[in-house]
Design a protein around this motif. Structure first.
Motif, PDB file in Angstrom:
ATOM      1  N   ALA A 144       0.838  -1.211   0.000  1.00  0.00           N
ATOM      2  CA  ALA A 144       0.000   0.000   0.000  1.00  0.00           C
ATOM      3  C   ALA A 144       0.871   1.258   0.000  1.00  0.00           C
ATOM      4  O   ALA A 144       0.570   2.222  -0.711  1.00  0.00           O
ATOM      5  N   GLN A 145       1.944   1.248   0.770  1.00  0.00           N
ATOM      6  CA  GLN A 145       2.847   2.402   0.807  1.00  0.00           C
ATOM      7  C   GLN A 145       3.513   2.626  -0.544  1.00  0.00           C
ATOM      8  O   GLN A 145       3.673   3.773  -0.989  1.00  0.00           O
ATOM      9  N   VAL A 146       3.920   1.546  -1.193  1.00  0.00           N
ATOM     10  CA  VAL A 146       4.555   1.654  -2.509  1.00  0.00           C
ATOM     11  C   VAL A 146       3.560   2.226  -3.512  1.00  0.00           C
ATOM     12  O   VAL A 146       3.890   3.131  -4.288  1.00  0.00           O
ATOM     13  N   LYS A 147       2.327   1.730  -3.487  1.00  0.00           N
ATOM     14  CA  LYS A 147       1.304   2.233  -4.413  1.00  0.00           C
ATOM     15  C   LYS A 147       1.040   3.715  -4.175  1.00  0.00           C
ATOM     16  O   LYS A 147       0.909   4.492  -5.127  1.00  0.00           O
ATOM     17  N   GLU A 148       0.982   4.108  -2.910  1.00  0.00           N
ATOM     18  CA  GLU A 148       0.761   5.522  -2.576  1.00  0.00           C
ATOM     19  C   GLU A 148       1.952   6.369  -3.045  1.00  0.00           C
ATOM     20  O   GLU A 148       1.774   7.446  -3.630  1.00  0.00           O
ATOM     21  N   PHE A 149       3.168   5.899  -2.803  1.00  0.00           N
ATOM     22  CA  PHE A 149       4.375   6.594  -3.230  1.00  0.00           C
ATOM     23  C   PHE A 149       4.362   6.804  -4.744  1.00  0.00           C
ATOM     24  O   PHE A 149       4.624   7.903  -5.246  1.00  0.00           O
ATOM     25  N   LEU A 150       4.053   5.737  -5.483  1.00  0.00           N
ATOM     26  CA  LEU A 150       4.052   5.823  -6.943  1.00  0.00           C
ATOM     27  C   LEU A 150       2.924   6.718  -7.456  1.00  0.00           C
ATOM     28  O   LEU A 150       3.111   7.459  -8.430  1.00  0.00           O
ATOM     29  N   ALA A 151       1.769   6.673  -6.797  1.00  0.00           N
ATOM     30  CA  ALA A 151       0.642   7.518  -7.208  1.00  0.00           C
ATOM     31  C   ALA A 151       0.988   8.999  -7.023  1.00  0.00           C
ATOM     32  O   ALA A 151       0.618   9.840  -7.851  1.00  0.00           O
ATOM     33  N   GLU A 152       1.695   9.320  -5.943  1.00  0.00           N
ATOM     34  CA  GLU A 152       2.102  10.701  -5.708  1.00  0.00           C
ATOM     35  C   GLU A 152       3.200  11.129  -6.683  1.00  0.00           C
ATOM     36  O   GLU A 152       3.215  12.262  -7.161  1.00  0.00           O
ATOM     37  N   LYS A 153       4.104  10.229  -6.965  1.00  0.00           N
ATOM     38  CA  LYS A 153       5.249  10.527  -7.830  1.00  0.00           C
ATOM     39  C   LYS A 153       4.833  10.587  -9.306  1.00  0.00           C
ATOM     40  O   LYS A 153       5.405  11.358 -10.075  1.00  0.00           O
ATOM     41  N   TYR A 154       3.863   9.766  -9.671  1.00  0.00           N
ATOM     42  CA  TYR A 154       3.423   9.663 -11.063  1.00  0.00           C
ATOM     43  C   TYR A 154       1.895   9.787 -11.142  1.00  0.00           C
ATOM     44  O   TYR A 154       1.208   8.820 -11.480  1.00  0.00           O
ATOM     45  N   PRO A 155       1.361  10.972 -10.836  1.00  0.00           N
ATOM     46  CA  PRO A 155      -0.106  11.129 -10.840  1.00  0.00           C
ATOM     47  C   PRO A 155      -0.686  10.850 -12.228  1.00  0.00           C
ATOM     48  O   PRO A 155      -0.103  11.218 -13.243  1.00  0.00           O
ATOM     49  N   GLY A 156      -1.798  10.147 -12.222  1.00  0.00           N
ATOM     50  CA  GLY A 156      -2.486   9.832 -13.475  1.00  0.00           C
ATOM     51  C   GLY A 156      -1.919   8.637 -14.216  1.00  0.00           C
ATOM     52  O   GLY A 156      -2.476   8.217 -15.222  1.00  0.00           O
ATOM     53  N   GLN A 157      -0.819   8.079 -13.757  1.00  0.00           N
ATOM     54  CA  GLN A 157      -0.205   6.918 -14.410  1.00  0.00           C
ATOM     55  C   GLN A 157      -0.600   5.650 -13.658  1.00  0.00           C
ATOM     56  O   GLN A 157      -0.671   5.644 -12.432  1.00  0.00           O
ATOM     57  N   ASP A 158      -0.851   4.570 -14.387  1.00  0.00           N
ATOM     58  CA  ASP A 158      -1.138   3.286 -13.752  1.00  0.00           C
ATOM     59  C   ASP A 158       0.193   2.605 -13.422  1.00  0.00           C
ATOM     60  O   ASP A 158       0.884   2.113 -14.316  1.00  0.00           O
ATOM     61  N   MET A 159       0.536   2.599 -12.156  1.00  0.00           N
ATOM     62  CA  MET A 159       1.798   2.005 -11.716  1.00  0.00           C
ATOM     63  C   MET A 159       1.566   0.711 -10.940  1.00  0.00           C
ATOM     64  O   MET A 159       2.426   0.280 -10.172  1.00  0.00           O
ATOM     65  N   SER A 160       0.427   0.082 -11.150  1.00  0.00           N
ATOM     66  CA  SER A 160       0.120  -1.143 -10.409  1.00  0.00           C
ATOM     67  C   SER A 160       1.110  -2.263 -10.742  1.00  0.00           C
ATOM     68  O   SER A 160       1.515  -3.024  -9.857  1.00  0.00           O
ATOM     69  N   ARG A 161       1.541  -2.349 -12.007  1.00  0.00           N
ATOM     70  CA  ARG A 161       2.529  -3.386 -12.355  1.00  0.00           C
ATOM     71  C   ARG A 161       3.852  -3.136 -11.650  1.00  0.00           C
ATOM     72  O   ARG A 161       4.530  -4.069 -11.241  1.00  0.00           O
ATOM     73  N   VAL A 162       4.212  -1.876 -11.482  1.00  0.00           N
ATOM     74  CA  VAL A 162       5.467  -1.536 -10.808  1.00  0.00           C
ATOM     75  C   VAL A 162       5.385  -1.936  -9.342  1.00  0.00           C
ATOM     76  O   VAL A 162       6.313  -2.541  -8.804  1.00  0.00           O
ATOM     77  N   ALA A 163       4.262  -1.610  -8.695  1.00  0.00           N
ATOM     78  CA  ALA A 163       4.085  -1.976  -7.282  1.00  0.00           C
ATOM     79  C   ALA A 163       4.106  -3.492  -7.121  1.00  0.00           C
ATOM     80  O   ALA A 163       4.753  -4.018  -6.208  1.00  0.00           O
ATOM     81  N   ASP A 164       3.422  -4.194  -8.011  1.00  0.00           N
ATOM     82  CA  ASP A 164       3.404  -5.661  -7.935  1.00  0.00           C
ATOM     83  C   ASP A 164       4.807  -6.241  -8.163  1.00  0.00           C
ATOM     84  O   ASP A 164       5.210  -7.185  -7.484  1.00  0.00           O
ATOM     85  N   ALA A 165       5.554  -5.660  -9.100  1.00  0.00           N
ATOM     86  CA  ALA A 165       6.915  -6.136  -9.372  1.00  0.00           C
ATOM     87  C   ALA A 165       7.825  -5.863  -8.177  1.00  0.00           C
ATOM     88  O   ALA A 165       8.705  -6.669  -7.862  1.00  0.00           O
ATOM     89  N   PHE A 166       7.603  -4.743  -7.512  1.00  0.00           N
ATOM     90  CA  PHE A 166       8.401  -4.401  -6.338  1.00  0.00           C
ATOM     91  C   PHE A 166       8.245  -5.477  -5.264  1.00  0.00           C
ATOM     92  O   PHE A 166       9.228  -5.995  -4.749  1.00  0.00           O
ATOM     93  N   ILE A 167       7.009  -5.821  -4.924  1.00  0.00           N
ATOM     94  CA  ILE A 167       6.758  -6.846  -3.899  1.00  0.00           C
ATOM     95  C   ILE A 167       7.240  -8.208  -4.397  1.00  0.00           C
ATOM     96  O   ILE A 167       7.820  -8.988  -3.648  1.00  0.00           O
ATOM     97  N   HIS A 168       7.027  -8.458  -5.680  1.00  0.00           N
ATOM     98  CA  HIS A 168       7.461  -9.738  -6.250  1.00  0.00           C
ATOM     99  C   HIS A 168       8.980  -9.903  -6.141  1.00  0.00           C
ATOM    100  O   HIS A 168       9.477 -11.020  -5.939  1.00  0.00           O
TER     101      HIS A 168
END
Length: 194
Positions: A144-168
């Protein structure tokens, strides 16, 4: 465990950049998780030996030097260090020794009892069983923190794959390590009767 989200389609340049930023930003989290997970595994593998060491410590005369006062105002004696300011402690009672897993918080000097009981093995088992869900909650919280970080850093971009890859990234390392270890044991165990 999920597959690497970049397996079917590699990351875009923006996803690569975002992933590298997330790894840098959450580097400490990536270090803490494997350490905690491995410490729990170590305790589980050596449960009998640790319980024996705790029982031996409880049978020796106690000194004031190893006494700690917990948040519930009970006095315990350190028996065995488990990891990172977490100890198995003991104290004498009218009905025999009592054992507890106690965590010391250096920032405020507090000592908190995780669990306690009359049997060192059961106290250790309960502690490790309680830690497994805590590691899962930790993983979900960091996700959740990674998703929030990415959403703030890249507003309007779908970074769900990045967050999933990070945990993976670190859960996969755990899986590969476990698989390699299991394969190694099987290869060396054949013909020996294991």
């Amino acid at each position: 465990m999920t597959d690497n989200p970049f397996t079917n389609r590699g990351p875009t340049e923006l996803e690569d950049k975002a992933h590298a930023e997330a790894v840098r930003h959450f580097a400490e989290h990536l270090k803490q998780f494997p350490v905690s997970r491995d410490a729990i595994k170590h305790i589980e593998r050596g449960l009998a030996q640790t319980a024996l060491a705790v029982n031996m410590a409880a049978s020796r005369p106690t000194t004031q030097g190893n006494a700690i006062l917990t948040d519930d105002s009970a006095q315990w004696h350190k028996g065995v260090d488990l990891f990172d300011s977490i100890f198995v402690c003991h104290r004498a009672t009218a009905t025999g020794p009592e054992y507890a897993v106690v965590e010391h918080f250096p920032a405020n000097g507090r000592n908190e009892v995780w669990n306690s009981g009359r049997n060192a093995v059961e106290v250790l088992k309960t502690f490790t069983q309680d830690q497994r869900p805590a590691l899962q909650v930790w993983t979900e919280d960091v996700t959740a923190q990674v998703k929030e970080f990415l959403a703030e850093k890249y507003p309007g971009q779908d970074m769900s794959r990045v967050a999933d890859a990070f945990i993976h990234k670190f859960t996969q390392a755990v899986s590969q390590k476990r698989t390699l270890s299991h394969d190694h044991q099987q290869k060396h165990g054949r013909g020996i009767g294991i």
